[in-house]
Design a protein around this motif. Structure first.
Motif, PDB file in Angstrom:
ATOM      1  N   ALA A   1      -1.336  10.402  15.782  1.00 58.83           N
ATOM      2  CA  ALA A   1      -1.127  11.826  16.038  1.00 58.83           C
ATOM      3  C   ALA A   1      -0.278  12.045  17.291  1.00 58.83           C
ATOM      4  CB  ALA A   1      -2.467  12.540  16.179  1.00 58.83           C
ATOM      5  N   GLU A   2      -0.560  11.274  18.338  1.00 62.19           N
ATOM      6  CA  GLU A   2       0.220  11.410  19.572  1.00 62.19           C
ATOM      7  C   GLU A   2       1.663  10.984  19.347  1.00 62.19           C
ATOM      8  OE1 GLU A   2       0.236   9.808  24.221  1.00 62.19           O
ATOM      9  OE2 GLU A   2      -1.382   9.225  22.859  1.00 62.19           O
ATOM     10  N   ALA A   3       1.851   9.874  18.624  1.00 62.92           N
ATOM     11  CA  ALA A   3       3.206   9.373  18.384  1.00 62.92           C
ATOM     12  C   ALA A   3       4.031  10.340  17.538  1.00 62.92           C
ATOM     13  CB  ALA A   3       3.139   8.015  17.703  1.00 62.92           C
ATOM     14  N   LEU A   4       3.399  10.977  16.563  1.00 62.57           N
ATOM     15  CA  LEU A   4       4.110  11.847  15.628  1.00 62.57           C
ATOM     16  C   LEU A   4       4.038  13.326  16.007  1.00 62.57           C
ATOM     17  CD1 LEU A   4       3.009  10.072  12.335  1.00 62.57           C
ATOM     18  CD2 LEU A   4       5.308  10.073  13.325  1.00 62.57           C
ATOM     19  N   GLN A   5       3.372  13.597  17.144  1.00 61.97           N
ATOM     20  CA  GLN A   5       3.251  14.972  17.656  1.00 61.97           C
ATOM     21  C   GLN A   5       2.623  15.895  16.617  1.00 61.97           C
ATOM     22  OE1 GLN A   5       7.069  16.233  19.288  1.00 61.97           O
ATOM     23  NE2 GLN A   5       7.360  14.276  20.329  1.00 61.97           N
ATOM     24  N   ILE A   6       1.507  15.427  16.050  1.00 59.67           N
ATOM     25  CA  ILE A   6       0.736  16.208  15.095  1.00 59.67           C
ATOM     26  C   ILE A   6      -0.721  16.202  15.549  1.00 59.67           C
ATOM     27  CG2 ILE A   6       2.295  15.739  13.165  1.00 59.67           C
ATOM     28  CD1 ILE A   6       0.396  13.533  12.268  1.00 59.67           C
ATOM     29  N   LYS A   7      -1.607  16.795  14.754  1.00 61.67           N
ATOM     30  CA  LYS A   7      -3.021  16.848  15.097  1.00 61.67           C
ATOM     31  C   LYS A   7      -3.771  15.666  14.490  1.00 61.67           C
ATOM     32  CE  LYS A   7      -3.141  21.923  15.226  1.00 61.67           C
ATOM     33  NZ  LYS A   7      -3.711  23.149  14.577  1.00 61.67           N
ATOM     34  N   VAL A   8      -4.820  15.246  15.189  1.00 58.73           N
ATOM     35  CA  VAL A   8      -5.697  14.218  14.640  1.00 58.73           C
ATOM     36  C   VAL A   8      -6.279  14.744  13.333  1.00 58.73           C
ATOM     37  CG1 VAL A   8      -7.839  12.933  14.975  1.00 58.73           C
ATOM     38  CG2 VAL A   8      -6.268  13.251  16.897  1.00 58.73           C
ATOM     39  N   GLY A   9      -6.233  13.941  12.301  1.00 57.29           N
ATOM     40  CA  GLY A   9      -6.751  14.358  11.003  1.00 57.29           C
ATOM     41  C   GLY A   9      -5.693  14.890  10.062  1.00 57.29           C
ATOM     42  N   ASP A  10      -4.493  15.201  10.585  1.00 56.07           N
ATOM     43  CA  ASP A  10      -3.403  15.630   9.697  1.00 56.07           C
ATOM     44  C   ASP A  10      -3.085  14.504   8.706  1.00 56.07           C
ATOM     45  OD1 ASP A  10      -3.240  18.052  10.907  1.00 56.07           O
ATOM     46  OD2 ASP A  10      -1.270  17.747  11.831  1.00 56.07           O
ATOM     47  N   GLU A  11      -2.623  14.880   7.521  1.00 52.53           N
ATOM     48  CA  GLU A  11      -2.387  13.889   6.478  1.00 52.53           C
ATOM     49  C   GLU A  11      -1.069  13.137   6.698  1.00 52.53           C
ATOM     50  OE1 GLU A  11      -2.787  16.338   2.921  1.00 52.53           O
ATOM     51  OE2 GLU A  11      -4.666  15.295   2.491  1.00 52.53           O
ATOM     52  N   LEU A  12      -1.160  11.823   6.508  1.00 53.23           N
ATOM     53  CA  LEU A  12      -0.001  10.940   6.594  1.00 53.23           C
ATOM     54  C   LEU A  12       0.135  10.189   5.288  1.00 53.23           C
ATOM     55  CD1 LEU A  12      -0.742   9.267  10.066  1.00 53.23           C
ATOM     56  CD2 LEU A  12       0.798  11.188   9.650  1.00 53.23           C
ATOM     57  N   ILE A  13       1.364   9.827   4.948  1.00 55.84           N
ATOM     58  CA  ILE A  13       1.554   8.884   3.851  1.00 55.84           C
ATOM     59  C   ILE A  13       1.823   7.519   4.466  1.00 55.84           C
ATOM     60  CG2 ILE A  13       4.010   9.502   3.599  1.00 55.84           C
ATOM     61  CD1 ILE A  13       3.581   8.756   0.561  1.00 55.84           C
ATOM     62  N   ARG A  14       1.034   6.571   4.033  1.00 60.09           N
ATOM     63  CA  ARG A  14       1.123   5.205   4.561  1.00 60.09           C
ATOM     64  C   ARG A  14       1.884   4.338   3.579  1.00 60.09           C
ATOM     65  NH1 ARG A  14      -4.111   1.256   5.719  1.00 60.09           N
ATOM     66  NH2 ARG A  14      -3.005  -0.339   6.944  1.00 60.09           N
TER      67      ARG A  14
ATOM     68  N   LYS B   1       0.836  -1.203   0.000  1.00 58.55           N
ATOM     69  CA  LYS B   1       0.000   0.000   0.000  1.00 58.55           C
ATOM     70  C   LYS B   1       0.869   1.251   0.000  1.00 58.55           C
ATOM     71  CE  LYS B   1      -3.707  -2.081   2.787  1.00 58.55           C
ATOM     72  NZ  LYS B   1      -4.406  -2.048   4.096  1.00 58.55           N
ATOM     73  N   ARG B   2       0.411   2.243  -0.764  1.00 58.72           N
ATOM     74  CA  ARG B   2       0.953   3.596  -0.657  1.00 58.72           C
ATOM     75  C   ARG B   2      -0.246   4.512  -0.830  1.00 58.72           C
ATOM     76  NH1 ARG B   2       5.440   6.533  -4.451  1.00 58.72           N
ATOM     77  NH2 ARG B   2       4.639   4.975  -5.908  1.00 58.72           N
ATOM     78  N   GLU B   3      -0.628   5.167   0.253  1.00 61.89           N
ATOM     79  CA  GLU B   3      -1.831   5.977   0.227  1.00 61.89           C
ATOM     80  C   GLU B   3      -1.737   7.107   1.247  1.00 61.89           C
ATOM     81  OE1 GLU B   3      -5.053   3.388   1.279  1.00 61.89           O
ATOM     82  OE2 GLU B   3      -4.157   2.781   3.175  1.00 61.89           O
ATOM     83  N   ILE B   4      -2.593   8.105   1.075  1.00 59.39           N
ATOM     84  CA  ILE B   4      -2.675   9.209   2.023  1.00 59.39           C
ATOM     85  C   ILE B   4      -3.854   8.933   2.953  1.00 59.39           C
ATOM     86  CG2 ILE B   4      -3.067  11.686   2.309  1.00 59.39           C
ATOM     87  CD1 ILE B   4      -1.763  12.081  -0.434  1.00 59.39           C
ATOM     88  N   VAL B   5      -3.603   8.993   4.254  1.00 64.09           N
ATOM     89  CA  VAL B   5      -4.646   8.745   5.260  1.00 64.09           C
ATOM     90  C   VAL B   5      -4.631   9.866   6.292  1.00 64.09           C
ATOM     91  CG1 VAL B   5      -4.518   6.241   4.965  1.00 64.09           C
ATOM     92  CG2 VAL B   5      -3.090   7.346   6.691  1.00 64.09           C
ATOM     93  N   ALA B   6      -5.722   9.965   7.048  1.00 72.39           N
ATOM     94  CA  ALA B   6      -5.810  10.943   8.132  1.00 72.39           C
ATOM     95  C   ALA B   6      -5.313  10.316   9.421  1.00 72.39           C
ATOM     96  CB  ALA B   6      -7.250  11.429   8.295  1.00 72.39           C
ATOM     97  N   ALA B   7      -4.526  11.050  10.177  1.00 73.20           N
ATOM     98  CA  ALA B   7      -3.949  10.529  11.424  1.00 73.20           C
ATOM     99  C   ALA B   7      -5.037  10.279  12.458  1.00 73.20           C
ATOM    100  CB  ALA B   7      -2.921  11.514  11.973  1.00 73.20           C
ATOM    101  N   ASP B   8      -4.992   9.090  13.066  1.00 77.83           N
ATOM    102  CA  ASP B   8      -5.892   8.828  14.188  1.00 77.83           C
ATOM    103  C   ASP B   8      -5.218   9.303  15.478  1.00 77.83           C
ATOM    104  OD1 ASP B   8      -4.051   6.867  14.977  1.00 77.83           O
ATOM    105  OD2 ASP B   8      -5.212   5.206  14.140  1.00 77.83           O
ATOM    106  N   GLU B   9      -5.842   9.061  16.608  1.00 77.47           N
ATOM    107  CA  GLU B   9      -5.327   9.585  17.883  1.00 77.47           C
ATOM    108  C   GLU B   9      -3.958   8.985  18.220  1.00 77.47           C
ATOM    109  OE1 GLU B   9      -8.097   9.181  21.052  1.00 77.47           O
ATOM    110  OE2 GLU B   9      -9.616  10.455  20.108  1.00 77.47           O
ATOM    111  N   ILE B  10      -3.803   7.684  18.004  1.00 73.70           N
ATOM    112  CA  ILE B  10      -2.543   7.015  18.340  1.00 73.70           C
ATOM    113  C   ILE B  10      -1.409   7.555  17.469  1.00 73.70           C
ATOM    114  CG2 ILE B  10      -1.316   4.814  18.328  1.00 73.70           C
ATOM    115  CD1 ILE B  10      -3.975   3.468  19.055  1.00 73.70           C
TER     116      ILE B  10
END
Length: 245
Positions: free
Chosen positions: A116-129, A105-114
């Motif tokens: 977001a906390e691990a990456l020190q970003i906001k919930v919903g911020d875009e991540l590349i998976r 998989k290579r996709e863009i997803v929204a950060a969940d709570e776990i």
């Protein structure tokens, strides 16, 4: 010289006999054991007794069951040193195994709570998976699910798969090649059992042991760069940790 087996339960005798064949190389990785009724006849025991022998071999990681197919000899466990960042591909080759990997998989997803906390970003911020499946000698051994902040790695979205090279390098090596200085990884490990979906991915049985890890990769400036979930087959993976007094 013949060993005295008097007083040793039959299931242990059968288990040790098969174990000795595996350890000597007479039975090799991927070989299927004879059916239970054949083994029972060979050792002069009941099928229930031989099943107990095989259970012991499964617990020792020497064989594994494939439902409806049979019992197969496992490969020797992959030794992974978790005291520092290691190269799965190089370590595999050093131990005489053939490594490979596939990008699933290579996709863009929204950060969940776990995440977001691990990456020190906001919930919903875009991540590349980036999800990969790693193989040793053609057998899947690790399902690796990585999440990186899109704001830090926008070029990974459209980078050709061949340039990602995740079939021959880790995501941490990809990040390092992009130009980030890496400091350390914090990882939590726990044992768990494979559910049906994971068992199908790792080509093992539902309920088989899995070594699960959650890890966060940090830059030299202390910024989290990657959050990953790793699922490692318990019958093919061992862990080395150095404890200092």
């Amino acid at each position: 010289m013949q060993l005295n087996t008097r007083g040793i339960p039959r299931y242990i005798q059968a288990r040790e006999h098969i174990s000795a064949k595996i350890r000597s190389g007479e039975l090799r990785c991927g070989d299927r054991l004879p059916p239970e009724h054949d083994l029972a006849a060979q050792f002069g025991v009941s099928r229930m007794t031989i099943r107990k022998s095989i259970d012991g071999l499964v617990d020792a990681g020497l064989v594994y069951r494939r439902h409806g197919v049979g019992v197969f000899v496992s490969q020797s466990p992959f030794q992974r040193d978790h005291t520092h960042l290691t190269d799965f591909f190089a370590t595999c080759r050093m131990e005489g195994h053939a490594p490979s990997a596939k990008l699933l998989k290579r996709e863009i997803v929204a950060a969940d709570e776990i995440q977001a906390e691990a990456l020190q970003i906001k919930v919903g911020d875009e991540l590349i998976r980036l999800t990969t499946l790693r193989y040793m000698d053609g057998t899947p051994i690790t399902y690796h699910d990585a999440f990186l902040p899109l704001s830090l790695f926008p070029n990974l979205v459209d980078l050709p798969t061949a340039d990602l090279a995740l079939d021959k390098q880790h995501t941490w090596q990809l990040i390092e090649n992009i130009g980030f200085g890496l400091a350390n990884v914090v990882e939590k490990l726990k044992a768990q059992l494979a559910d049906k979906e994971l068992a199908e991915i790792l080509e093992t049985e539902t309920g088989s042991p899995v070594l699960y890890g959650e890890r966060v990769l940090y830059s030299e400036e202390g910024r989290p760069l990657k959050y990953a979930r790793c699922f490692n087959r318990g019958d093919s993976y061992s862990l080395t940790v150095v404890l200092v007094k």
